[in-house]
Design a protein around this motif. Structure first.
Motif, PDB file in Angstrom:
ATOM      1  N   ILE A  87       0.839  -1.205   0.000  1.00 28.43           N
ATOM      2  CA  ILE A  87       0.000   0.000   0.000  1.00 28.43           C
ATOM      3  C   ILE A  87       0.873   1.254   0.000  1.00 28.43           C
ATOM      4  O   ILE A  87       0.613   2.212  -0.743  1.00 28.43           O
ATOM      5  CB  ILE A  87      -0.965  -0.011   1.216  1.00 28.43           C
ATOM      6  CG1 ILE A  87      -1.949  -1.183   1.061  1.00 28.43           C
ATOM      7  CG2 ILE A  87      -1.704   1.307   1.341  1.00 28.43           C
ATOM      8  CD1 ILE A  87      -2.760  -1.507   2.301  1.00 28.43           C
ATOM      9  N   MET A  88       1.961   1.226   0.793  1.00 32.58           N
ATOM     10  CA  MET A  88       2.867   2.382   0.844  1.00 32.58           C
ATOM     11  C   MET A  88       3.529   2.599  -0.515  1.00 32.58           C
ATOM     12  O   MET A  88       3.556   3.709  -1.033  1.00 32.58           O
ATOM     13  CB  MET A  88       3.959   2.176   1.910  1.00 32.58           C
ATOM     14  CG  MET A  88       3.439   2.059   3.337  1.00 32.58           C
ATOM     15  SD  MET A  88       2.459   3.468   3.856  1.00 32.58           S
ATOM     16  CE  MET A  88       3.797   4.665   4.079  1.00 32.58           C
ATOM     17  N   SER A  89       4.046   1.515  -1.094  1.00 30.21           N
ATOM     18  CA  SER A  89       4.792   1.681  -2.351  1.00 30.21           C
ATOM     19  C   SER A  89       3.870   2.046  -3.509  1.00 30.21           C
ATOM     20  O   SER A  89       4.276   2.699  -4.463  1.00 30.21           O
ATOM     21  CB  SER A  89       5.602   0.426  -2.670  1.00 30.21           C
ATOM     22  OG  SER A  89       4.726  -0.628  -2.982  1.00 30.21           O
ATOM     23  N   ALA A  90       2.589   1.657  -3.418  1.00 33.08           N
ATOM     24  CA  ALA A  90       1.643   1.961  -4.500  1.00 33.08           C
ATOM     25  C   ALA A  90       1.481   3.463  -4.704  1.00 33.08           C
ATOM     26  O   ALA A  90       1.198   3.929  -5.800  1.00 33.08           O
ATOM     27  CB  ALA A  90       0.294   1.327  -4.199  1.00 33.08           C
ATOM     28  N   ARG A  91       1.679   4.210  -3.598  1.00 33.69           N
ATOM     29  CA  ARG A  91       1.492   5.664  -3.688  1.00 33.69           C
ATOM     30  C   ARG A  91       2.478   6.316  -4.642  1.00 33.69           C
ATOM     31  O   ARG A  91       2.198   7.363  -5.206  1.00 33.69           O
ATOM     32  CB  ARG A  91       1.665   6.300  -2.308  1.00 33.69           C
ATOM     33  CG  ARG A  91       0.563   5.889  -1.362  1.00 33.69           C
ATOM     34  CD  ARG A  91       0.680   6.667  -0.083  1.00 33.69           C
ATOM     35  NE  ARG A  91      -0.241   6.109   0.895  1.00 33.69           N
ATOM     36  CZ  ARG A  91      -0.106   6.244   2.186  1.00 33.69           C
ATOM     37  NH1 ARG A  91       0.912   6.921   2.696  1.00 33.69           N
ATOM     38  NH2 ARG A  91      -0.988   5.713   3.006  1.00 33.69           N
ATOM     39  N   THR A  92       3.655   5.729  -4.751  1.00 33.39           N
ATOM     40  CA  THR A  92       4.688   6.374  -5.560  1.00 33.39           C
ATOM     41  C   THR A  92       4.938   5.657  -6.888  1.00 33.39           C
ATOM     42  O   THR A  92       5.737   6.112  -7.695  1.00 33.39           O
ATOM     43  CB  THR A  92       6.011   6.439  -4.771  1.00 33.39           C
ATOM     44  OG1 THR A  92       6.298   5.116  -4.315  1.00 33.39           O
ATOM     45  CG2 THR A  92       5.902   7.380  -3.589  1.00 33.39           C
ATOM     46  N   LYS A  93       4.262   4.536  -7.109  1.00 29.30           N
ATOM     47  CA  LYS A  93       4.440   3.871  -8.409  1.00 29.30           C
ATOM     48  C   LYS A  93       3.763   4.708  -9.499  1.00 29.30           C
ATOM     49  O   LYS A  93       2.756   5.370  -9.240  1.00 29.30           O
ATOM     50  CB  LYS A  93       3.812   2.465  -8.371  1.00 29.30           C
ATOM     51  CG  LYS A  93       4.635   1.450  -7.576  1.00 29.30           C
ATOM     52  CD  LYS A  93       3.950   0.090  -7.599  1.00 29.30           C
ATOM     53  CE  LYS A  93       4.732  -0.945  -6.813  1.00 29.30           C
ATOM     54  NZ  LYS A  93       4.002  -2.216  -6.674  1.00 29.30           N
ATOM     55  N   PRO A  94       4.287   4.658 -10.732  1.00 26.93           N
ATOM     56  CA  PRO A  94       3.702   5.490 -11.791  1.00 26.93           C
ATOM     57  C   PRO A  94       2.278   5.088 -12.181  1.00 26.93           C
ATOM     58  O   PRO A  94       2.000   3.897 -12.355  1.00 26.93           O
ATOM     59  CB  PRO A  94       4.652   5.300 -12.983  1.00 26.93           C
ATOM     60  CG  PRO A  94       5.660   4.291 -12.583  1.00 26.93           C
ATOM     61  CD  PRO A  94       5.476   3.914 -11.167  1.00 26.93           C
ATOM     62  N   LEU A  95       1.407   6.077 -12.267  1.00 26.64           N
ATOM     63  CA  LEU A  95       0.055   5.876 -12.798  1.00 26.64           C
ATOM     64  C   LEU A  95      -0.107   6.906 -13.913  1.00 26.64           C
ATOM     65  O   LEU A  95      -0.261   8.093 -13.666  1.00 26.64           O
ATOM     66  CB  LEU A  95      -0.982   6.071 -11.694  1.00 26.64           C
ATOM     67  CG  LEU A  95      -2.432   5.655 -11.982  1.00 26.64           C
ATOM     68  CD1 LEU A  95      -3.248   5.562 -10.701  1.00 26.64           C
ATOM     69  CD2 LEU A  95      -3.155   6.517 -12.988  1.00 26.64           C
ATOM     70  N   ASN A  96       0.004   6.441 -15.139  1.00 30.60           N
ATOM     71  CA  ASN A  96      -0.013   7.353 -16.284  1.00 30.60           C
ATOM     72  C   ASN A  96      -1.403   7.458 -16.874  1.00 30.60           C
ATOM     73  O   ASN A  96      -2.048   6.443 -17.133  1.00 30.60           O
ATOM     74  CB  ASN A  96       0.949   6.848 -17.360  1.00 30.60           C
ATOM     75  CG  ASN A  96       2.369   6.753 -16.821  1.00 30.60           C
ATOM     76  OD1 ASN A  96       2.869   7.697 -16.223  1.00 30.60           O
ATOM     77  ND2 ASN A  96       2.989   5.596 -16.983  1.00 30.60           N
ATOM     78  N   VAL A  97      -1.839   8.689 -17.081  1.00 32.00           N
ATOM     79  CA  VAL A  97      -3.145   8.904 -17.708  1.00 32.00           C
ATOM     80  C   VAL A  97      -2.906   9.206 -19.184  1.00 32.00           C
ATOM     81  O   VAL A  97      -2.128  10.086 -19.523  1.00 32.00           O
ATOM     82  CB  VAL A  97      -3.887  10.069 -17.034  1.00 32.00           C
ATOM     83  CG1 VAL A  97      -5.248  10.286 -17.700  1.00 32.00           C
ATOM     84  CG2 VAL A  97      -4.051   9.777 -15.555  1.00 32.00           C
ATOM     85  N   VAL A  98      -3.543   8.426 -20.050  1.00 32.70           N
ATOM     86  CA  VAL A  98      -3.372   8.635 -21.486  1.00 32.70           C
ATOM     87  C   VAL A  98      -4.741   8.918 -22.101  1.00 32.70           C
ATOM     88  O   VAL A  98      -5.775   8.538 -21.542  1.00 32.70           O
ATOM     89  CB  VAL A  98      -2.723   7.406 -22.169  1.00 32.70           C
ATOM     90  CG1 VAL A  98      -1.316   7.181 -21.638  1.00 32.70           C
ATOM     91  CG2 VAL A  98      -3.573   6.152 -21.983  1.00 32.70           C
ATOM     92  N   GLU A  99      -4.737   9.581 -23.227  1.00 38.02           N
ATOM     93  CA  GLU A  99      -6.009   9.907 -23.872  1.00 38.02           C
ATOM     94  C   GLU A  99      -6.524   8.707 -24.671  1.00 38.02           C
ATOM     95  O   GLU A  99      -5.748   7.913 -25.199  1.00 38.02           O
ATOM     96  CB  GLU A  99      -5.863  11.137 -24.774  1.00 38.02           C
ATOM     97  CG  GLU A  99      -5.807  12.444 -23.984  1.00 38.02           C
ATOM     98  CD  GLU A  99      -6.842  12.522 -22.860  1.00 38.02           C
ATOM     99  OE1 GLU A  99      -8.036  12.293 -23.125  1.00 38.02           O
ATOM    100  OE2 GLU A  99      -6.440  12.789 -21.706  1.00 38.02           O
ATOM    101  N   ALA A 100      -7.832   8.611 -24.757  1.00 36.76           N
ATOM    102  CA  ALA A 100      -8.444   7.515 -25.519  1.00 36.76           C
ATOM    103  C   ALA A 100      -8.294   7.786 -27.010  1.00 36.76           C
ATOM    104  O   ALA A 100      -8.280   8.937 -27.433  1.00 36.76           O
ATOM    105  CB  ALA A 100      -9.920   7.418 -25.167  1.00 36.76           C
ATOM    106  N   VAL A 101      -8.168   6.717 -27.793  1.00 37.23           N
ATOM    107  CA  VAL A 101      -8.190   6.896 -29.241  1.00 37.23           C
ATOM    108  C   VAL A 101      -9.657   7.072 -29.660  1.00 37.23           C
ATOM    109  O   VAL A 101     -10.562   6.494 -29.050  1.00 37.23           O
ATOM    110  CB  VAL A 101      -7.551   5.695 -29.996  1.00 37.23           C
ATOM    111  CG1 VAL A 101      -6.058   5.659 -29.750  1.00 37.23           C
ATOM    112  CG2 VAL A 101      -8.178   4.361 -29.602  1.00 37.23           C
TER     113      VAL A 101
END
Ligand code: FAD
Lengths: 322, 245
Positions: free
Chosen positions: B189-203
């Motif tokens: 749970i702690m490490s999840a906070r800093t893992k990358p979560l990238n938002v990309v646009e839909a095609v």
């Protein structure tokens, strides 16, 4: 023009759910004027068995007896059905929801550029657009779904229409298909199937047991009851998790969704996740020693009491009556 | 190896299903959202396979901003990074097109997801993605082992299972008992906070079969109780009243 139906067979017999899909297509054509119903069958199955598909409403059956298609290799079946679709100039493909049917239909949706609706529960309405009613939230609701593509695929849920039995024999024609080796790249190495039994997803009556059955050694009485009723046996998730029963008998949210005329639940509490798999049953009977068991709220008939006492009595009463 | 797991963001299995806006929208009032239970199995197996092969594990969801806690939970369970394709998942085809686009871009060799979502239950996205990418697709897969590039699987069929062998890359729709659900631990749970979560646009993509309105089934009448000493009464009712025998 015609409507195409993908039919499946096992142990030489066309599946009842596939026959229902044929009847669905027959009724659909009556509504949309899409012409005759053509079924497509793949792999080894007798011409007599295929001609009998006419009773359910098919005028013609296209049959590829290519033995490589006996195993349900998903990609190869999808390629073959796409070719049949083009050959008959169909705009609509109907099939019964099943393990193989779902997998094949999804690939066909892309191949045919067809809007796909799964879990269809009744004939589409065509008065304003093409609107299909399907079951969602694991049987807890329905959605009206508007299909906007010219080609359409409908994966039909059990009991969506009554099975037609008064049609005439279908003409069986050879279908030649060209399937590349890459479609056969995945290999089915072996199959394990309960033989000679009534299969749970297709059963008209189901007898299910839960943790209240106390142990696998007590399933004999449920099997007796099932046999008397001509029923398939099912179970709750914990029962298959502990290994009392095989996984393919597990009914519910994360297991098989059944839609029988009669579902008999013995020693199952009726957790919402179990109910999600049985809420399409026409009639539910619950046997549980706890009058507060939530299953009684979802039941049509109930008996409060000890399963070990009631089940053998019920089997005897049925034997006397049937 | 690069593994992609596609997850849905769906109401908890105990949620009361209701609709608003004249039955055109799902009512989220009081509803708790979870990773789809089947997707959760896929994720659990993917974590094991990533640990076995030392590759990477990405989770992807097609959804609007409110699905991010669900993606964070997947990161806490063990995914290395997450992608949110910023769009409302309008229909299976729309979702499959998004997944196919980003899966191709990312060059994933193994794509896992649940056999079906528990909201719309279509069970079609894996097959569509497979066809779009020209990869074999399998579902419902209850066992999946890797031996080099060979994938050994068991697929559930009516009344049993079939054992399969195929080569990577491939796509599988998963169900139990492929792995046991994993519960995130504190470190996760702690490490999840800093893992990358990238938002990309839909095609840009048209839909093909979109839900336009919803209905609830008619309410069930109350149960008829039969005395346990009059079991034959039940048989009569099933025969003459319910007419199911
Ligand atoms: C995400 C999720 C998905 C799930 N999916 C499913 C699913 O697909 N299917 C499923 O079944 N469950 C599922 N579950 C589990 C579900 O919540 C319940 O735990 C489960 O259904 C309980 O099984 P049971 O009724 O057999 O056992 P219990 O809840 O232990 O109930 C046993 C019942 O037997 C009765 N009993 C005991 N002895 C006797 C006797 N001698 N005579 C008569 N009655 C007796 C008791 O009164 C009790 O009601 C899921 C749970 C989660 C969280």
């Amino acid at each position: 023009m015609s409507i195409l139906v993908y039919i499946e067979h096992a142990e030489g017999k066309v599946k009842k759910t596939s026959l229902e899909a044929v009847s669905f297509a027959h009724a659909l054509s009556g509504k949309t004027g899409e012409g005759e119903v053509v079924a497509v069958a793949l792999g080894t199955v007798s011409a007599d068995e295929l001609a009998a598909v006419g009773k359910a409403g098919a005028a013609k059956v296209l049959h590829s007896s290519d033995e490589r298609l006996n195993a349900g290799v998903i990609q190869a079946h999808a390629t073959a059905v796409a070719q049949a679709f083009a050959a008959v100039g169909a705009k609509t493909l109907v099939l019964a929801k099943s393990s193989l049917g779902d997998a094949v239909a999804a690939r066909l949706a892309i191949k045919l550029n067809a809007g796909l609706v799964s879990n269809v529960v009744e004939l589409p309405s065509t008065s304003a657009g093409y609107v299909v009613k399907r079951s969602i939230y694991t049987g807890k609701a329905f959605a009206e779904t508007t299909v906007t593509t010219e080609n359409k695929i409908l994966a039909v849920k059990k009991n969506a229409v009554d099975l037609k039995t008064d049609g005439t024999e279908a003409v069986v024609e050879n279908l030649s298909v060209t399937i590349s080796d890459s479609d056969f790249a995945s290999k089915i190495t072996s199959t394990e199937r309960a033989t000679g039994e009534v299969l749970l997803p297709e059963a008209d009556i189901v007898v299910s047991g839960g943790r209240g059955m106390k142990g696998p050694e007590n399933w004999g009485m449920l099997e007796d009851l099932a046999k008397t009723l001509g029923a398939a046996t099912g179970c709750s998730k914990p029962v298959s998790d502990i290994g009392w029963r095989p996984h393919h008998e597990h009914v519910g949210q994360t297991g098989v969704k059944v839609a029988p005329s009669l579902y008999v639940a013995v020693g199952i509490s009726g957790a919402i996740q179990h109910l999600a798999g049985v809420n399409s049953s026409k009639c539910i009977v619950v046997i549980n020693k706890d009058p507060e068991a939530p299953f009684f709220k979802a039941a049509d008939y109930g008996i409060v009491g000890d399963a070990f006492e009631i089940v053998p009595k019920l089997t005897d009463a049925l034997k006397a009556e049937l | 190896m690069k593994i992609l797991v596609c997850i849905t963001h769906v109401p908890d299995t105990t949620s009361k299903i209701q609709f608003t806006a004249n039955n055109t929208k799902f009512d989220t009032t009081g509803v708790q959202f979870i990773i789809g239970p089947y997707d959760d199995y896929a994720l659990a197996r993917a974590v094991e396979l990533r640990d076995q092969t030392g590759g990477s594990l990405t989770v992807l969801n097609v959804g609007e901003a409110e699905t991010e806690p669900t993606l964070r939970k997947a990161l806490a369970i063990g995914a290395d990074d997450a992608i949110r394709v910023n769009a409302f998942p309008k229909d299976s085809y729309f979702v499959a097109k998004q997944i196919a686009h980003y899966a191709k871009e990312g060059g994933y060799e193994l794509i896992l997801m649940g056999r079906e979502s528990i909201d719309f239950n279509g069970g079609m996205v894996h097959g569509m993605v497979g066809e779009l990418l020209g990869m074999p697709s399998f579902s419902p897969v209850m066992k999946l082992d890797l031996e080099g590039n060979t994938v050994k699987m068991a697929r559930e069929i009516e009344g049993g299972k079939e054992y399969l062998e195929a080569q990577l890359p491939l796509i599988a729709g998963c169900q139990e008992p492929i792995a046991e659900w994993k519960i995130p631990n504190m470190r996760g749970i702690m490490s999840a906070r800093t893992k990358p979560l990238n938002v990309v646009e839909a095609v840009t993509q048209k839909t093909q079969a979109e839900a336009s309105s919803y209905q609830l089934p008619p309410a069930k009448g109350s149960v008829k109780l039969i005395d346990k000493d009059q079991v034959s009464e039940l048989v009569k009712l099933l025969k003459n009243e319910a007419k199911v025998l």
